[in-house]
Design a protein around this motif. Structure first.
Motif, PDB file in Angstrom:
ATOM      1  N   GLU A 147       0.827  -1.205   0.000  1.00 20.78           N
ATOM      2  CA  GLU A 147       0.000   0.000   0.000  1.00 20.78           C
ATOM      3  C   GLU A 147       0.862   1.256   0.000  1.00 20.78           C
ATOM      4  O   GLU A 147       0.536   2.237  -0.684  1.00 20.78           O
ATOM      5  CB  GLU A 147      -0.945  -0.007   1.202  1.00 20.78           C
ATOM      6  N   LYS A 168      -0.033   3.336  -3.183  1.00 23.41           N
ATOM      7  CA  LYS A 168      -1.004   4.373  -2.821  1.00 23.41           C
ATOM      8  C   LYS A 168      -0.268   5.510  -2.120  1.00 23.41           C
ATOM      9  O   LYS A 168      -0.149   5.535  -0.893  1.00 23.41           O
ATOM     10  CB  LYS A 168      -2.096   3.790  -1.905  1.00 23.41           C
ATOM     11  N   PRO A 169       0.259   6.442  -2.922  1.00 19.10           N
ATOM     12  CA  PRO A 169       1.119   7.503  -2.371  1.00 19.10           C
ATOM     13  C   PRO A 169       0.472   8.294  -1.233  1.00 19.10           C
ATOM     14  O   PRO A 169       1.158   8.686  -0.291  1.00 19.10           O
ATOM     15  CB  PRO A 169       1.385   8.395  -3.585  1.00 19.10           C
ATOM     16  N   ASP A 170      -0.843   8.525  -1.315  1.00 18.14           N
ATOM     17  CA  ASP A 170      -1.491   9.311  -0.271  1.00 18.14           C
ATOM     18  C   ASP A 170      -1.421   8.619   1.085  1.00 18.14           C
ATOM     19  O   ASP A 170      -1.303   9.283   2.126  1.00 18.14           O
ATOM     20  CB  ASP A 170      -2.957   9.569  -0.633  1.00 18.14           C
ATOM     21  N   ILE A 171      -1.500   7.289   1.089  1.00 11.31           N
ATOM     22  CA  ILE A 171      -1.429   6.553   2.351  1.00 11.31           C
ATOM     23  C   ILE A 171      -0.071   6.760   3.003  1.00 11.31           C
ATOM     24  O   ILE A 171       0.028   7.039   4.210  1.00 11.31           O
ATOM     25  CB  ILE A 171      -1.711   5.051   2.120  1.00 11.31           C
ATOM     26  N   THR A 198       2.131   9.237   2.366  1.00 12.24           N
ATOM     27  CA  THR A 198       2.318  10.651   2.706  1.00 12.24           C
ATOM     28  C   THR A 198       1.575  11.004   3.988  1.00 12.24           C
ATOM     29  O   THR A 198       2.113  11.694   4.865  1.00 12.24           O
ATOM     30  CB  THR A 198       1.847  11.546   1.552  1.00 12.24           C
ATOM     31  N   ASN A 199       0.345  10.537   4.114  1.00 13.46           N
ATOM     32  CA  ASN A 199      -0.427  10.835   5.322  1.00 13.46           C
ATOM     33  C   ASN A 199       0.195  10.176   6.546  1.00 13.46           C
ATOM     34  O   ASN A 199       0.201  10.761   7.644  1.00 13.46           O
ATOM     35  CB  ASN A 199      -1.874  10.369   5.151  1.00 13.46           C
ATOM     36  N   TYR A 200       0.709   8.953   6.382  1.00 13.54           N
ATOM     37  CA  TYR A 200       1.382   8.280   7.490  1.00 13.54           C
ATOM     38  C   TYR A 200       2.608   9.083   7.928  1.00 13.54           C
ATOM     39  O   TYR A 200       2.825   9.325   9.123  1.00 13.54           O
ATOM     40  CB  TYR A 200       1.783   6.866   7.072  1.00 13.54           C
ATOM     41  N   ARG A 201       3.421   9.510   6.956  1.00  6.74           N
ATOM     42  CA  ARG A 201       4.630  10.283   7.276  1.00  6.74           C
ATOM     43  C   ARG A 201       4.273  11.595   7.965  1.00  6.74           C
ATOM     44  O   ARG A 201       4.936  12.011   8.923  1.00  6.74           O
ATOM     45  CB  ARG A 201       5.428  10.560   5.996  1.00  6.74           C
ATOM     46  N   ARG A 202       3.225  12.252   7.476  1.00  6.04           N
ATOM     47  CA  ARG A 202       2.823  13.522   8.081  1.00  6.04           C
ATOM     48  C   ARG A 202       2.319  13.320   9.508  1.00  6.04           C
ATOM     49  O   ARG A 202       2.604  14.127  10.402  1.00  6.04           O
ATOM     50  CB  ARG A 202       1.752  14.193   7.223  1.00  6.04           C
ATOM     51  N   ASP A 203       1.566  12.248   9.727  1.00  2.00           N
ATOM     52  CA  ASP A 203       1.069  11.980  11.087  1.00  2.00           C
ATOM     53  C   ASP A 203       2.227  11.743  12.053  1.00  2.00           C
ATOM     54  O   ASP A 203       2.226  12.261  13.180  1.00  2.00           O
ATOM     55  CB  ASP A 203       0.142  10.765  11.075  1.00  2.00           C
TER      56      ASP A 203
END
Length: 596
Positions: free
Chosen positions: A255, A259-262, A264-269
């Motif tokens: 994933e 799924k780049p957004d997954i 990116t959102n994980y890294r940002r969190d």
């Protein structure tokens, strides 16, 4: 110095007279030498390649390969204490990390791949060690003395700007214990690991309970015959809540990759969480008191030993020393084949360690997890125009400007110098901010007829005074022995920035030229050139670019510019003691500015 050869590629500095024949902001050739091809040196090579032209760069690296400390450190269990997906450049994610805390070999592979992807090796000379840098009083810049470690040949390279990216945690040292040379068993240092040494079935001694020792013990415990670990002082050890070790499944890695957004959102969190922990380092905050309670509870649960609890759980605040996740460390101290010896080692004998309890502990292999020389003093002479050696100036206390430069040492820039945020939050983000700041200085040097730039002594004095005053409010000021304070329990805090990592990033967004002593070659306005603009010399440019049907200028004020960068108004987050309006609530102890 007759045995040195000067390369014929050295280029003289362009004087202000040449500028009068070119347009405004003409780009003169700039020769840059960078010392070290670890993470910082590779990032600088990338930034220069991406943003500059008419420059030349050589990166001298003493090791046989790039990646610095991640090439050098290969001891069992070696890893980074930052979650792996966030131990990357902000713009260069890695899709296939194996775990939250990946091994040093994976981290080495990340930086090595980064170098290959952007062809950065073309700038790097491996197995070349810098032995000194001396200001050339005739033409300015530095004569850099370099030895080719493969051939023994010595050269003198010349540069307009010298960048020291040699790092702070790669100059390893043996412990200062008498008799170390007498030991007749196998002697190892974690930062100089010998992969050929077999530990299985042997009695191993381990000196130190810092980050390296905490990683080594649980890794070797299952297969050594016995491990005697020597600990002389307490330290806080516990996984950070919510970021415990986790091995990513095949599905998770798939994933992340598809799924780049997954990802990116994980890294940002994760990054938001790391940036939200600064309250931990401030005395009296809810974050610090709650974390200390949590750590104390978890350490006691994992130790299950009243004797060790009294000796290993500190009485100083959490965060005074660098925190280490310590996956499996506390549990390993209670294993049947692990013996904990608490106290000082008086002497190393032929057989092992003689401790202050009068007992000798024989071991087959002695591992020194005793760290690095963290004095910040350059490892080679850096001699300025007044014959001042930075080694002498920083012998007792290193005094830098924002961790990137030193007074009276012109055209010399430093990655991770004194009082930068190496322990305040995400460190690679801070390195990126330093690289961007350096590029702004190099750009001004290249497009103006600047001869030298260095921070003003009074600016450094004021910064140090502000830093010292701020540090009194932090847990780092507690009387713990830490490399943040050069190993002195009550010494000045020389390693850390007086604020959070986000605070540092914002501080470096703009170059404060009033803090810099800048000297010019000839007339300071020679950069105005022959009267032509850069635009007029570009036939592909729009010579009326400023005519438009609406005002779409970028913000001119710092506040508005920051709101655009940090996407103010698009996200809501919880700040300790502060509601979303930024007002302080009854339980709060941290102020925040309201969202606009």
């Amino acid at each position: 110095m007759a045995d040195f050869l000067v390369p014929s590629t050295a280029k003289p500095e362009t004087d202000s007279g040449h500028r009068l024949r070119g347009p405004i902001h003409a780009q003169r050739h700039v020769r840059i030498v960078c010392i070290g091809a670890g993470a910082s040196g590779l990032l600088m090579a990338y930034k220069l390649q991406r943003h500059f032209s008419n420059y030349s760069l050589t990166v001298y690296e003493k090791n046989a390969e790039v990646s610095g400390t991640w090439y050098e450190n290969r001891y069992p269990g070696c890893a980074c204490d930052v979650p792996s997906h966030n131990y990357t450049w902000s713009f260069e994610p890695k899709l296939d990390w194996s775990a939250v805390y990946a091994s040093s070999r994976e981290i080495f592979q990340y930086f090595n791949d980064f170098a290959h992807k952007y062809n950065l090796q073309r700038f790097v000379k491996t197995e070349h060690q810098v032995g000194g840098a001396y200001w050339n009083k005739q033409k300015g810049g530095y004569d850099v003395h370099v030895q080719d470690l493969k051939t023994g040949k010595k050269i003198i390279d010349h540069c307009d700007i010298l960048i020291n990216a040699s790092g702070i945690l790669n100059n390893w040292v043996w412990p200062a214990i008498p008799g170390l040379d007498k030991y007749k068993g196998v002697l190892l240092h974690t930062a100089n690991w010998d992969d050929k040494v077999e530990l299985k079935g042997r009695h191993v001694g381990l000196i130190g309970n810092g980050s390296s020792g905490i990683q080594v013990l649980p890794t070797i415990q299952p297969y050594v015959k016995k491990c005697t670990t020597f600990i002389r002082e307490p330290t806080w050890v516990s996984p950070v809540q919510g970021l415990e070790q986790h091995v990513f499944s095949d599905q998770e890695r798939l994933e992340f990759a598809t799924k780049p957004d997954i990802l990116t959102n994980y890294r940002r969190d994760v990054e938001r969480g790391l940036n939200g922990q600064f309250g931990l380092f401030l005395k009296g905050t809810n974050t610090n008191s709650h974390t200390e309670t949590y750590f104390r509870q978890k350490m006691a649960e994992k130790l299950q030993n009243e004797y060790l609890e009294k000796r290993l759980i500190p009485d100083w605040h959490v965060g005074c020393r660098r925190l280490t996740p310590g996956v499996g460390y506390l549990e390993s101290l209670g294993k049947e084949n692990v013996e904990v010896v608490y106290g000082e080692i008086n002497e190393i004998t032929e057989r092992g360690c003689l401790c202050d309890n009068g007992q000798e502990y024989p071991v087959d292999v002695l591992i020194c997890a005793t760290g690095f020389n963290t004095s910040f003093k350059p490892r080679f002479p850096v001699v300025g125009p007044a014959d001042n050696n930075l080694q002498d100036a920083w012998a007792d206390e290193p005094r830098s400007y924002f961790g990137i430069a030193a007074p009276e040492t012109p055209n010399y820039l430093i990655f991770l110098g004194p009082n930068c945020p190496i322990g305040n939050g995400p460190v690679l983000s801070a390195i990126e901010a330093q690289a961007d700041y350096m590029c702004k200085l190099i750009d001004r040097f290249q497009t103006h007829n600047i001869a030298t730039f260095a921070p003003k002594a009074e600016a450094v004095d004021d910064f140090i005074a502000h830093k010292n005053q701020f540090m009194n409010t932090t847990v780092w000021h507690d009387p713990c022995r830490s490399w943040y304070k050069a190993g002195k329990p009550n010494g000045p805090i020389t390693a850390l920035w007086p604020g959070s990592t986000l605070h540092y990033i914002e501080a470096l967004m703009e170059v404060r030229l009033d803090d810099w002593d800048i000297k010019y070659t000839g007339n300071r306005f020679a950069w105005l050139g022959n009267g032509y603009s850069q635009t007029e010399l570009d036939p592909t440019a729009d010579w009326a670019f400023y005519i438009r049907d609406k005002d779409d200028d970028e913000p001119l004020s710092r506040g508005r510019k920051l709101q655009l960068i940090n996407k103010s108004g698009t996200f809501s987050q919880v700040v300790e003691g502060v509601n979303f309006t930024g007002k302080k609530d009854d339980a709060g102890d941290v102020a925040a500015q309201p969202k606009l």
